[in-house]
Design a protein around this motif. Sequence first.
Motif, PDB file in Angstrom:
ATOM      1  N   ASP A   1       0.827  -1.191   0.000  1.00  0.00           N
ATOM      2  CA  ASP A   1       0.000   0.000   0.000  1.00  0.00           C
ATOM      3  C   ASP A   1       0.870   1.253   0.000  1.00  0.00           C
ATOM      4  N   LEU A   2       1.894   1.248   0.853  1.00  0.00           N
ATOM      5  CA  LEU A   2       2.825   2.375   0.919  1.00  0.00           C
ATOM      6  C   LEU A   2       3.479   2.603  -0.434  1.00  0.00           C
ATOM      7  N   ALA A   3       3.916   1.492  -1.061  1.00  0.00           N
ATOM      8  CA  ALA A   3       4.602   1.622  -2.344  1.00  0.00           C
ATOM      9  C   ALA A   3       3.686   2.276  -3.359  1.00  0.00           C
ATOM     10  N   ARG A   4       2.406   1.866  -3.351  1.00  0.00           N
ATOM     11  CA  ARG A   4       1.490   2.437  -4.327  1.00  0.00           C
ATOM     12  C   ARG A   4       1.268   3.920  -4.068  1.00  0.00           C
ATOM     13  N   ILE A   5       1.050   4.282  -2.800  1.00  0.00           N
ATOM     14  CA  ILE A   5       0.793   5.690  -2.486  1.00  0.00           C
ATOM     15  C   ILE A   5       1.999   6.541  -2.872  1.00  0.00           C
ATOM     16  N   VAL A   6       3.200   6.055  -2.480  1.00  0.00           N
ATOM     17  CA  VAL A   6       4.406   6.833  -2.756  1.00  0.00           C
ATOM     18  C   VAL A   6       4.592   7.011  -4.260  1.00  0.00           C
ATOM     19  N   ASP A   7       4.412   5.905  -5.010  1.00  0.00           N
ATOM     20  CA  ASP A   7       4.547   5.995  -6.473  1.00  0.00           C
ATOM     21  C   ASP A   7       3.551   6.984  -7.052  1.00  0.00           C
ATOM     22  N   ALA A   8       2.299   6.866  -6.581  1.00  0.00           N
ATOM     23  CA  ALA A   8       1.257   7.731  -7.132  1.00  0.00           C
ATOM     24  C   ALA A   8       1.582   9.193  -6.858  1.00  0.00           C
TER      25      ALA A   8
END
Lengths: 514, 136
Positions: free
Chosen positions: A192-199
Motif C-alpha cells: 500500500d505504501l509503495a502504491r501511495i508513494v509511487d502515485a
Amino acid sequence: MRNDLLGLLVVIPLATAVASVALVRRSRPQRVLGLLSLGSMLVLAVGWLSEIRDGDVLVSQMGAWPAPFGITLVFDSLSGLLLCTGLVVALGCYVHSFSVLEPETERRYFHPLVQLLMVGVNQCFLTGDLFNLFVGFEIMLMASYGLLAIGASRRQMAQAYKYLVLNLIASTVFVISAGLVYGMFGTLNLADLARIVDARVASGEGLPPGFVGVSVMLLFVFGAKGAFFPLWFWLPDTYPTCPVPVAALFSGLLTKVGVYAVARTFPLVFAVGDARDVVTPLLLVSAGITMFLGVLGAVSQHSVRRILAVHVISQVGYMVFGIALMTTAGLAGALYYMVQHMVVKSSLFLCCGVMERHAGSDDLDRLGGLLKRDRFLGIAFFVAAMSLVGLPPLSGFFGKLVLVREGWTDHWWLSVVALLTGALTLVSMLKIWTRGFWLAPVVAAEPAPAAGSGDLRGAYIGIGFLVAVAVLMGLAAEPIYDIAFHAGEQLTDPSAYIGAVDPRGLAAVPGGGG
Amino acid sequence: MTTVLAICVTVIVTVSVYLMLSRELKSIAMGVFLLGHGANLSIIAMSGSPVLPGGGLRQPPILGDGILVDALPQALILTAIVINFAVMGFFLTLLVLTARNTGTLNLDELALEDPPVASPELEPTVDGGPGGGVGR
C-alpha cells in the motif's frame, strides 16, 4: 496467488518452542522436536519456492482481512530464497550443536530459544507490513539476547550489554519511524505504501516533508541490525563470546535480516523520489567502507573466531553494494551473494568450533598441523574458505562476478574496492589455513578439555551438510540466480508485488492524520 | 494536544539520553526504558486530531454521536508496550545476574575485570536460565 498456509512457517517454530519449554529437562525429545520443526519448515519452504520459480508471489491474508487492513504474509522470490537458506543454515547449526554444546548450556532453554529465533526470522522474511517487521525483529532479538547470555561467562556478560543497548535504541527508533510513516500515509502495509508513494511522485504532488528524514532513520535502524559502517562496533565483540553453534547461527541469520529489511523496504518505498538522492549515496559510501575496513580488521586479527566475526562485516558491505545500485541485476547479485554467504559463513564458524576442540584454543599460534589430525575438517574448511573468497567454480565467485560487473559502469571505484577486498579476504583465509592446518603449532598445544559428549558425529554432519549445500550452490548457480533475478525484477518493478498483495487496488486512501 | 505531546516527548527523550550517557548500568537501563515510553507517546500523536482534513469530524463506527481519533496507533502502542515490557524483564534479569556474579554494575569496573589474555574456554557462572528470554 493465494496460499493460506504461509502462517505455518511462524506457527510451527512457535508451537515447538512452547513444547520444548515443557520438556526442558530432557534433551533427546527436545532435539527430535526441533529437528522435526526445522525439517518440516524446510520442506514446506522449498516446496513453495519451487512453486514460484517463474516469479509468482504467494500471499496469505491473516484472518481473511483484505490487504491494507489485516496482517499480510508474502512469499515472493526474495523472501522465499532467504527463508529456505535460513532454514538450511539453522538445520546445519542445530545438528552441529548436538555434539558440541555442553549439557548445562543445553538445559538453559537452548532449544526453545533457537525455535523462537526462527519465529522471528521467518516473520521478518514473510511479513508484508512495517510494524510486523518490527515485531519480527523484536522476537528475533529477544531470542538472540537469550542465546547470547546462556553460554556467557562473567567477562562476557559485559559484552552482552553493548549488543542489548544498541539494539534496544535501534528498535525504539524503528517504532518512532513506523509511527511517523503511519502519520504521513495512514498505512503501514508495504504494498500500500509503495502504491501511495509511487502515485504521489508520479502525480507531481511530491512526498511529505519528513519523508527523507524517516528514510534515513530507517537506514540507521537496519544498518545497526545489519552491522553497516559506522554501526558495526557491537559485532566483533559479540560473536566470539557465544557458543560456536550460536555464533554460527547468528552469523548466518541476524545481520542478514537487517540487510533483507533494506532490500525489501528501500527499493519499494523509502528510496523513491527525493529520498533516493539522499539514501543511495549513503548506502554506496557505507558499502565501500564496510567492505574495505571490515576486511582490514579481519586481516589484523589473530584468533580464528575474531577473523571470521570481523569478516561478516566486510561481507555485509558487498550486499549493501548490490542493493545500493538499485538495478535489477545489482539486487539479484546482492541476493545471490547473501544466500551463499549465509551458508558458507555458518559452516566456517562451525569448522572453527571443531578446530578449537582439537587445539584447545582458537589462537593461531596454538593451532597447527590440523590437516594431519583431521582431514575432513581441513577439506571442509578449505572449500568453504575458497567459496568465501570467491574462486570459481565455488558459489562466492558468481555473486562477486555479478556485483562487480554491474557496479563497473556507474561506480567503478566501488568495484575496484570490491576486488581489492576479495584479495584481502584471500589473505586472511590463507592465514587461517597455513597457520591452522599446514604448519606446526608455534606454541605446543595441550589436549583440549573434553566438553559435552566426546562424540563429534553431529558436528561433522552439520559441517558436511552446509559445505555440501555451498558447493551445490556453486555448481547449480543458474537456477538459484534465476530466482534471485526474479527477486531483483520484483524489487525494481513492484507492480507484481503490489498486485499480489492487494488485487483490488484501492484507489482512495484514507487521509493521514497528524 | 499535539504540542503537549511534543513537549512531553522532548523532555522524556532528553532525560533518557542523559541517563544513557552514564557509566552505571542501572541508569542506562532506566534511560532505555524511558526512551521506549517517549517513542510510544510520539506514536500517540499520530492518532491526530479528531477533525478530518476536509473539516468534518471522525465518527465512532458503532455509537454514532461524538468524535473519535484514529485508533490504530493505539493498537500499535499496545504491541510496543508488551514488547518493551518483555525486554525490560530480560534487561533487569541480566542486571541482577551481573551484579550477583561480579559485584558491580559500573561499566568501568566491569571492563577492568577483563583478564589480560583470556582463555577461550567458557566458564559458565550464570545460574538458572535467563527467564526473561523466553517471554515475549
